[in-house]
Design a protein around this motif. Structure first.
Motif, PDB file in Angstrom:
ATOM      1  N   LEU A  37      62.731  69.768 105.286  1.00 44.79           N
ATOM      2  CA  LEU A  37      61.691  69.670 106.328  1.00 44.79           C
ATOM      3  C   LEU A  37      62.077  68.755 107.491  1.00 44.79           C
ATOM      4  CD1 LEU A  37      58.427  69.371 104.154  1.00 44.79           C
ATOM      5  CD2 LEU A  37      59.211  71.377 105.443  1.00 44.79           C
ATOM      6  N   ALA A  38      62.931  67.767 107.218  1.00 40.14           N
ATOM      7  CA  ALA A  38      63.233  66.750 108.239  1.00 40.14           C
ATOM      8  C   ALA A  38      63.737  67.338 109.568  1.00 40.14           C
ATOM      9  CB  ALA A  38      64.219  65.734 107.683  1.00 40.14           C
ATOM     10  N   PRO A  39      64.602  68.381 109.546  1.00 39.27           N
ATOM     11  CA  PRO A  39      65.110  68.902 110.833  1.00 39.27           C
ATOM     12  C   PRO A  39      64.012  69.420 111.763  1.00 39.27           C
ATOM     13  CG  PRO A  39      66.428  69.735 109.000  1.00 39.27           C
ATOM     14  CD  PRO A  39      65.253  69.041 108.400  1.00 39.27           C
ATOM     15  N   ILE A  40      62.838  69.749 111.232  1.00 41.56           N
ATOM     16  CA  ILE A  40      61.726  70.184 112.088  1.00 41.56           C
ATOM     17  C   ILE A  40      61.299  69.035 113.014  1.00 41.56           C
ATOM     18  CG2 ILE A  40      59.245  70.766 112.019  1.00 41.56           C
ATOM     19  CD1 ILE A  40      59.672  72.444 109.614  1.00 41.56           C
ATOM     20  N   LYS A  41      61.583  67.808 112.572  1.00 39.48           N
ATOM     21  CA  LYS A  41      61.124  66.599 113.285  1.00 39.48           C
ATOM     22  C   LYS A  41      59.615  66.662 113.563  1.00 39.48           C
ATOM     23  CE  LYS A  41      65.365  65.088 115.592  1.00 39.48           C
ATOM     24  NZ  LYS A  41      66.366  66.143 115.613  1.00 39.48           N
ATOM     25  N   PRO A  42      58.817  66.771 112.510  1.00 35.22           N
ATOM     26  CA  PRO A  42      57.362  66.795 112.723  1.00 35.22           C
ATOM     27  C   PRO A  42      56.903  65.446 113.265  1.00 35.22           C
ATOM     28  CG  PRO A  42      57.854  66.460 110.405  1.00 35.22           C
ATOM     29  CD  PRO A  42      59.168  66.707 111.078  1.00 35.22           C
ATOM     30  N   ASP A  43      55.731  65.428 113.891  1.00 32.43           N
ATOM     31  CA  ASP A  43      55.227  64.157 114.420  1.00 32.43           C
ATOM     32  C   ASP A  43      54.928  63.188 113.282  1.00 32.43           C
ATOM     33  OD1 ASP A  43      55.258  64.562 117.262  1.00 32.43           O
ATOM     34  OD2 ASP A  43      53.777  66.127 116.909  1.00 32.43           O
ATOM     35  N   TYR A  44      54.490  63.716 112.167  1.00 25.49           N
ATOM     36  CA  TYR A  44      54.348  62.891 110.965  1.00 25.49           C
ATOM     37  C   TYR A  44      54.289  63.801 109.743  1.00 25.49           C
ATOM     38  CZ  TYR A  44      49.234  63.810 110.966  1.00 25.49           C
ATOM     39  OH  TYR A  44      47.994  64.398 110.943  1.00 25.49           O
ATOM     40  N   ILE A  45      54.492  63.207 108.572  1.00 28.47           N
ATOM     41  CA  ILE A  45      54.332  63.953 107.311  1.00 28.47           C
ATOM     42  C   ILE A  45      53.302  63.213 106.472  1.00 28.47           C
ATOM     43  CG2 ILE A  45      55.435  64.714 105.147  1.00 28.47           C
ATOM     44  CD1 ILE A  45      58.057  65.028 106.621  1.00 28.47           C
ATOM     45  N   SER A  46      52.282  63.940 106.011  1.00 22.84           N
ATOM     46  CA  SER A  46      51.298  63.287 105.138  1.00 22.84           C
ATOM     47  C   SER A  46      51.620  63.578 103.676  1.00 22.84           C
ATOM     48  CB  SER A  46      49.879  63.732 105.508  1.00 22.84           C
ATOM     49  OG  SER A  46      49.554  64.957 104.898  1.00 22.84           O
ATOM     50  N   THR A  77      49.697  58.284 104.686  1.00 20.60           N
ATOM     51  CA  THR A  77      49.440  58.193 103.243  1.00 20.60           C
ATOM     52  C   THR A  77      47.989  58.539 102.952  1.00 20.60           C
ATOM     53  OG1 THR A  77      50.989  56.371 103.215  1.00 20.60           O
ATOM     54  CG2 THR A  77      49.690  56.671 101.249  1.00 20.60           C
ATOM     55  N   HIS A  78      47.743  59.576 102.143  1.00 23.82           N
ATOM     56  CA  HIS A  78      46.370  59.877 101.729  1.00 23.82           C
ATOM     57  C   HIS A  78      45.953  58.802 100.720  1.00 23.82           C
ATOM     58  CE1 HIS A  78      46.549  64.485 102.649  1.00 23.82           C
ATOM     59  NE2 HIS A  78      47.401  63.834 103.416  1.00 23.82           N
ATOM     60  N   ILE A 104      46.880  55.727 107.323  1.00 25.36           N
ATOM     61  CA  ILE A 104      46.226  56.148 106.072  1.00 25.36           C
ATOM     62  C   ILE A 104      45.205  57.232 106.383  1.00 25.36           C
ATOM     63  CG2 ILE A 104      44.645  55.407 104.219  1.00 25.36           C
ATOM     64  CD1 ILE A 104      45.901  52.633 104.400  1.00 25.36           C
ATOM     65  N   LEU A 105      45.195  58.287 105.547  1.00 24.51           N
ATOM     66  CA  LEU A 105      44.102  59.276 105.607  1.00 24.51           C
ATOM     67  C   LEU A 105      43.112  58.848 104.522  1.00 24.51           C
ATOM     68  CD1 LEU A 105      42.794  61.915 106.576  1.00 24.51           C
ATOM     69  CD2 LEU A 105      44.305  63.166 105.044  1.00 24.51           C
ATOM     70  N   ALA A 106      41.996  58.283 104.940  1.00 23.13           N
ATOM     71  CA  ALA A 106      41.021  57.725 103.989  1.00 23.13           C
ATOM     72  C   ALA A 106      40.086  58.822 103.501  1.00 23.13           C
ATOM     73  CB  ALA A 106      40.232  56.609 104.651  1.00 23.13           C
ATOM     74  N   LEU A 107      40.062  59.022 102.184  1.00 25.67           N
ATOM     75  CA  LEU A 107      39.289  60.122 101.583  1.00 25.67           C
ATOM     76  C   LEU A 107      38.414  59.612 100.456  1.00 25.67           C
ATOM     77  CD1 LEU A 107      42.518  62.140 101.305  1.00 25.67           C
ATOM     78  CD2 LEU A 107      40.562  63.089 102.536  1.00 25.67           C
ATOM     79  N   ARG A 108      37.343  60.333 100.218  1.00 23.07           N
ATOM     80  CA  ARG A 108      36.559  60.013  99.035  1.00 23.07           C
ATOM     81  C   ARG A 108      37.249  60.566  97.790  1.00 23.07           C
ATOM     82  NH1 ARG A 108      31.341  63.223  97.553  1.00 23.07           N
ATOM     83  NH2 ARG A 108      33.030  64.556  96.829  1.00 23.07           N
TER      84      ARG A 108
END
Ligand code: FAD
Length: 292
Positions: A37-46, A77-78, A104-108
Motif C-alpha cells: 500500500l505504501a507506494p500509493i502514498k495515501p494522506d494517512y492510513i487508519s 489510530t482508532h 486518533i479516531l475516537a469511537l464508542r
C-alpha cells in the motif's frame, strides 16, 4: 502532523483503512499489506481497534508506529471506549504520545451482548472530550449517512454528532454506503445543522458475496437496485464479481470527487491488490483536483 491541518490545506484527502491481524495471527503479515500500500502514498492510513469495542491488545498501536516510523505515512489510530476505563485509555494515550502518534479516531465501539460495558465513557463524544482535555492529539469521529443503527432518527443522530464535533472532533469519516445520494443528502443535513468540519466518505469495494451479507447485517447499509443486480449477476464467478465490485467503487469515487466532497477513506480489508486497482483508476483525478 495533525490530520486536521491536512484537511485544511488540501482540497481532497485520500486515505486507507487497515486492520490488525487476528489475535492468533502474526503481526509480521501486516508488513506485506503495508509494503504493497505504501507506494500509493495515501494522506494517512487508519488502523482499526478491537472489533466489537473490545480493548485490543496493543497491536493497533504497534501497527500505527510501524506506519509512521517505517513507512513515513501518517497513522490514524482508532480507539474505542465502550469496554475501557480511564486507566486503560490513559495507557493507550501514553503509548501513542511516546511514539509521536498524534491522530486518533475516537469511537464508542459496538455493544457486545456478552460483555457488560464499562462506565467511564458512554459515547464517543465523552472519549473525544477526554482526549482533547489532555491535549496533544487531533481527534476525528465516525458518522453515519444512513443513520447509526441505534439512533431513533436521523435528526437525533445528527444532534448527537454535533455534540461530538463540539467536544473536539475536527474531521469525520463516514460509514460505508453504496448510494451516493444518501451521502449528498446527509451532507446537506450536516451543513444545515451547523456541522462544518470536513467529512470523508467511507468507501468499501465489495468483492465477494459473503462480504455483502456480513456487511449489511453489521452496519445496515442499504443496497441500491443497480448494486444488487450487478452483484447477483456475477456472484457465481468470483473474478467477475471482484471486477464488478471494484468498478462500482470506482464509479462511486469519481462521482463523489466530481461533486466536490472533502475526501475518500477506502476500506482496504487488508487486500492491497484491490486498493491498488481502485487507486490506479482514480489517481489522475485526485491529482487534478488537488492541483486545481
Ligand atoms: P457514538 O458517536 O457514541 O454514537 C453511538 C450511538 O449513540 C449513536 O446512535 C448516537 O446517535 C448515540 N449518541 C451519541 N452521543 C449521544 C449522546 N450524548 N446522548 C444520546 N445518544 C448519543 N468499531 C470498532 O470496534 N473498532 C473500530 O476500529 C471501528 N472503526 C470504525 C470506523 C468508522 C469510520 C466507523 C463509521 C465505524 C467504526 N467502528 C469501529 C464501529 C463503531 O464503533 C460503531 O458504529 C459503534 O456502534 C458506534 O461508534 P461511534 O463512535 O459512532 O459512537
Amino acid at each position: 502532523m495533525y490530520i486536521s491541518e491536512l484537511t485544511k490545506n488540501k482540497k481532497f484527502v485520500f486515505s486507507l483503512e487497515i486492520f490488525p491481524p487476528k489475535k492468533d495471527g502474526n503481526i509480521e503479515t501486516i508488513y506485506k499489506t503495508l509494503e504493497a500500500l505504501a507506494p500509493i502514498k495515501p494522506d494517512y492510513i487508519s488502523v482499526t481497534y478491537g472489533a466489537g469495542g473490545n480493548p485490543a491488545d496493543n497491536s493497533t498501536c504497534q501497527i500505527a508506529t510501524i506506519i509512521k516510523e517505517q513507512y513515513g505515512i501518517e497513522p490514524l489510530t482508532h480507539l474505542t471506549c465502550i469496554n475501557s476505563d480511564k486507566a486503560q485509555v490513559d495507557g493507550t494515550l501514553d503509548y501513542l504520545e511516546e511514539h509521536g502518534i498524534s491522530n486518533i479516531l475516537a469511537l464508542r465501539g459496538d455493544r457486545n451482548p456478552d460483555i457488560a460495558p464499562k462506565t467511564d465513557f458512554q459515547y464517543a463524544s465523552d472519549l473525544t472530550e477526554y482526549i482533547k482535555r489532555r491535549g496533544g492529539f487531533d481527534v476525528a469521529g465516525a458518522c453515519y449517512p444512513e443513520v447509526h443503527p441505534e439512533a431513533l432518527s436521523m435528526d437525533i443522530d445528527i444532534h448527537n454528532l454535533k455534540t461530538k464535533v463540539n467536544a473536539g472532533a475536527s474531521h469525520l469519516v463516514s460509514q460505508l454506503f453504496f448510494d451516493n445520494n444518501d451521502f449528498y443528502n446527509y451532507m446537506y443535513k450536516l451543513r444545515d445543522n451547523g456541522i462544518n468540519v470536513p467529512v470523508q466518505a467511507g468507501i468499501m469495494p465489495v468483492t465477494n458475496k459473503k462480504q455483502i451479507e456480513r456487511m449489511v447485517s453489521l452496519c445496515g447499509a442499504s443496497l441500491p437496485k443497480k448494486f444488487v443486480k450487478i452483484m447477483s449477476k456475477y456472484e457465481a464467478c468470483p473474478e467477475a464479481l471482484c471486477d464488478a465490485g471494484c468498478a462500482y467503487a470506482i464509479e462511486q469515487i469519481i462521482d463523489l470527487i466530481s461533486n466536490g466532497i472533502d475526501g475518500i477513506h477506502l476500506y482496504t480489508r487488508n487486500r492491497p491488490e484491490i486498493a491498488l486497482k481502485i487507486y490506479d483508476s482514480v489517481k489522475n483525478i485526485i491529482k487534478c483536483v488537488n492541483q486545481g
